[in-house]
Design a protein around this motif. Sequence first.
Motif, PDB file in Angstrom:
ATOM      1  N   ASP A   1      28.141  49.434  38.397  1.00 46.56           N
ATOM      2  CA  ASP A   1      29.296  49.917  37.633  1.00 46.56           C
ATOM      3  C   ASP A   1      29.950  51.149  38.232  1.00 46.56           C
ATOM      4  O   ASP A   1      30.629  51.905  37.527  1.00 46.56           O
TER       5      ASP A   1
ATOM      6  N   ASP B   1      36.126  43.411  46.995  1.00 47.56           N
ATOM      7  CA  ASP B   1      35.162  42.971  45.980  1.00 47.56           C
ATOM      8  C   ASP B   1      34.157  41.990  46.572  1.00 47.56           C
ATOM      9  O   ASP B   1      34.524  41.120  47.370  1.00 47.56           O
TER      10      ASP B   1
ATOM     11  N   SER C   1      34.577  36.352  37.625  1.00 43.44           N
ATOM     12  CA  SER C   1      35.066  36.733  38.950  1.00 43.44           C
ATOM     13  C   SER C   1      36.578  36.565  39.021  1.00 43.44           C
ATOM     14  O   SER C   1      37.178  35.838  38.228  1.00 43.44           O
TER      15      SER C   1
ATOM     16  N   TYR D   1      30.830  39.510  45.155  1.00 41.25           N
ATOM     17  CA  TYR D   1      30.158  38.987  43.969  1.00 41.25           C
ATOM     18  C   TYR D   1      28.798  38.400  44.342  1.00 41.25           C
ATOM     19  O   TYR D   1      28.676  37.642  45.315  1.00 41.25           O
TER      20      TYR D   1
ATOM     21  N   HIS E   1      28.758  42.747  40.555  1.00 37.48           N
ATOM     22  CA  HIS E   1      30.093  42.883  41.134  1.00 37.48           C
ATOM     23  C   HIS E   1      30.115  44.209  41.883  1.00 37.48           C
ATOM     24  O   HIS E   1      29.972  45.277  41.278  1.00 37.48           O
ATOM     25  N   TYR E   2      30.267  44.121  43.197  1.00 35.38           N
ATOM     26  CA  TYR E   2      30.350  45.318  44.026  1.00 35.38           C
ATOM     27  C   TYR E   2      31.827  45.622  44.298  1.00 35.38           C
ATOM     28  O   TYR E   2      32.533  44.808  44.916  1.00 35.38           O
ATOM     29  N   SER E   3      32.292  46.784  43.852  1.00 35.75           N
ATOM     30  CA  SER E   3      33.654  47.228  44.106  1.00 35.75           C
ATOM     31  C   SER E   3      33.594  48.235  45.253  1.00 35.75           C
ATOM     32  O   SER E   3      33.015  49.322  45.114  1.00 35.75           O
TER      33      SER E   3
ATOM     34  N   PHE F   1      40.610  48.430  46.809  1.00 33.43           N
ATOM     35  CA  PHE F   1      39.211  48.024  46.719  1.00 33.43           C
ATOM     36  C   PHE F   1      39.034  46.644  47.358  1.00 33.43           C
ATOM     37  O   PHE F   1      39.944  45.825  47.352  1.00 33.43           O
TER      38      PHE F   1
ATOM     39  N   ARG G   1      44.961  46.838  49.919  1.00 34.55           N
ATOM     40  CA  ARG G   1      44.104  46.839  48.728  1.00 34.55           C
ATOM     41  C   ARG G   1      43.287  48.128  48.625  1.00 34.55           C
ATOM     42  O   ARG G   1      42.633  48.539  49.598  1.00 34.55           O
TER      43      ARG G   1
ATOM     44  N   ALA H   1      32.178  52.565  41.904  1.00 38.00           N
ATOM     45  CA  ALA H   1      32.774  52.214  43.195  1.00 38.00           C
ATOM     46  C   ALA H   1      31.821  52.624  44.316  1.00 38.00           C
ATOM     47  O   ALA H   1      31.181  53.683  44.256  1.00 38.00           O
TER      48      ALA H   1
END
Length: 309
Positions: free
Chosen positions: A189, A121, A86, A123, A143-145, A119, A117, A191
């Motif tokens: 994986d 994020d 992270s 977790y 991991h969510y972008s 993105f 920003r 966006a």
Amino acid sequence: MPPSQTLLRTTAILLLSLLFATAVDADPQRQRIEVRSTWLTEMSGVAASQIHANHYWAHNDSGDRGRLFSFDNKGNMLTELRIDGSSAFDWEDMTSFKDSSGAYLLIGDIGDNMMLRPFADVYLVKEPRDVSKAITHAKVGRHYSLIYEDGPHDAEAIAVDVAERFVYILTKRDTHPRLYRFSLDAIADKAIPLNYLGEIRSIPSVEKHKAQRQGGISGGSPTAMEFNADGDMAMIVTLRNTYYFKREKNQSWLQALNKTPFARTPNRLRQVESGTFTKDGKQVLIGSEGRPAVLEFVDIPAQSKEKEK
């Protein structure tokens, strides 16, 4: 003393007793604790453990590494959990939940004071069962972008509805707080575009809600949000107050959060930026930045009380 005066005196005493009882009931019981840690100094998120009774997880604001701290309901530190894989640009809120696959911690790296920003994020981490060591490690499970399709936003409030399998984010620096969501089961994986649901115009009440300056903050700006395990109550924390919302059957969270809160409790700590329901659902735990980290357990007001105006 004549009988009539005795009756009047007795009646007055009873009325005063009732008034005193009402006043006490209107101010929920509180229990204050201090977390004995030299590292947890800018607490910005807190969540109840889904595994360990009376245990909690918390994290610092921006400037720290990707890690969580576990403590009990007396303020005793249990472990530092380092989240491998992270990053921590601006962790602002967290939540916890349990489903058929296990217990999880969800951490929102969603702060963006300058709203620049590209993105945000989030977790997802499996909650560890062993909290006996001073330092433990966990890997990021997901991991969510996230992308705001209408441009960057600053947010400090995140909550999850396990039954829906949706994560909700509430912004802080918009004219009116804006509610977004994304799926826990979003394609990995890639966006993820956040789904904009609408504005929240109910703090401190529908009648008294006012717009704030775009990009600024006010006493009603959300600093944390949480849904209870049953999915029928939400809390929104601001610097001044904690607000409680009832969700009726078949009602969306946007609809529920746009009703006047059924109650509110004043926050009596210096800079309140975190909050969660206790696992039994009877109290909330409100936390403030500072050294030491100070938190208060507060009884949830009865829903039958008159709504705040």
